[in-house]
Design an enzyme around this catalytic site. Structure first.
Site, PDB file in Angstrom:
ATOM      1  N   HIS A  78       8.847 -49.243 -19.695  1.00 52.78           N
ATOM      2  CA  HIS A  78       9.834 -50.118 -19.054  1.00 52.78           C
ATOM      3  C   HIS A  78      10.806 -49.290 -18.212  1.00 52.78           C
ATOM      4  CE1 HIS A  78       9.236 -52.800 -22.810  1.00 52.78           C
ATOM      5  NE2 HIS A  78       8.705 -53.449 -21.800  1.00 52.78           N
TER       6      HIS A  78
ATOM      7  N   LYS B 191       5.225 -62.783 -25.172  1.00 49.37           N
ATOM      8  CA  LYS B 191       4.018 -63.427 -24.650  1.00 49.37           C
ATOM      9  C   LYS B 191       3.048 -63.857 -25.734  1.00 49.37           C
ATOM     10  CE  LYS B 191       3.163 -59.257 -22.617  1.00 49.37           C
ATOM     11  NZ  LYS B 191       2.722 -58.483 -21.502  1.00 49.37           N
TER      12      LYS B 191
ATOM     13  N   ARG C 262       0.137 -52.444 -15.945  1.00 45.68           N
ATOM     14  CA  ARG C 262      -0.513 -51.312 -16.610  1.00 45.68           C
ATOM     15  C   ARG C 262      -2.007 -51.429 -16.359  1.00 45.68           C
ATOM     16  NH1 ARG C 262       2.410 -52.813 -22.097  1.00 45.68           N
ATOM     17  NH2 ARG C 262       1.636 -54.765 -21.221  1.00 45.68           N
TER      18      ARG C 262
ATOM     19  N   SER D  51       5.605 -52.426 -26.276  1.00 38.52           N
ATOM     20  CA  SER D  51       6.575 -52.571 -27.365  1.00 38.52           C
ATOM     21  C   SER D  51       5.857 -52.880 -28.676  1.00 38.52           C
ATOM     22  CB  SER D  51       7.554 -53.704 -27.050  1.00 38.52           C
ATOM     23  OG  SER D  51       8.288 -53.406 -25.904  1.00 38.52           O
TER      24      SER D  51
END
Ligand code: PNS
Length: 170
Positions: free
Chosen positions: A21, A45, A99, A137
């Site tokens: 990030h 998500k 990514r 994360s």
């Protein structure tokens, strides 16, 4: 011609903020004059709750940015629609990192939805630096919960919060 975009939002759940990030935020600061990191109150998500509270995620993001020398970036929590937050703060675009190819479908869907909701809001994507391509994360949380080292993935200040949350198991 439309005015140039000067202010962008880098949104996310940041549960917690990672070097991946921070790389995206740093690069956004090189492209735009004003960058706001927007920490979403809502679930991520995968529809699950967060490990850290909204306040904790905001504080960690602020600490992490300072610790990495990324200056002049605002960090703010937001609830509800991202497009509404962008309008509120006067941002003309959203910057996100891509990514692997697996991000693409999800991000395309979000960008499409945001465009329908707010046609003037631009979605801008930066390609993740290879060294951060597989950081997430959720991986950081999983490794921390299992007592693994995460110093290559998050700054020391975030690692300290993870140790507090998951305990010292090393
Ligand atoms: O870190 P994440 O989980 O990839 O971040 C996703 C986030 C918070 C940017 C996204 O879920 C979001 O924009 N949430 C706000 C609600 C919203 O505007 N939804 C419609 C666009 S998908």
């Amino acid at each position: 011609m439309d005015a140039n975009i000067r202010h962008v939002v880098v949104p996310g759940t940041f549960d917690p903020i990672t070097y991946g990030h921070l790389d995206v935020v740093r690069r956004a600061t090189r492209l735009f004059d004003h960058v706001t990191v927007a920490v979403a109150a809502s679930v991520g998500k995968r529809g699950t709750g967060t490990a850290f509270t909204l306040d904790e995620r905001v504080d960690m993001a602020r600490e992490a940015l300072v610790s990495q020398g990324i200056e002049g970036v605002d960090v703010a929590p937001f609830e509800g629609l991202l497009v509404a937050f962008c309008q509120e703060v006067g941002a003309g675009g959203v910057v996100k990192g891509l990514r692997a190819i697996t991000d693409f479908e999800y991000e395309l869907q979000q960008a499409d939805l945001n465009r329908r909701l707010s046609p003037e809001l631009e979605s801008v994507f930066v390609m993740s630096s290879p060294e951060y391509g597989y950081i997430s994360s959720s991986i950081v949380r999983e490794l921390s919960a299992l007592g693994s080292e995460v110093s290559a993935l998050v700054p020391p200040c975030v690692e300290a919060h993870l140790r507090e949350r998951y305990g010292e198991r090393r």
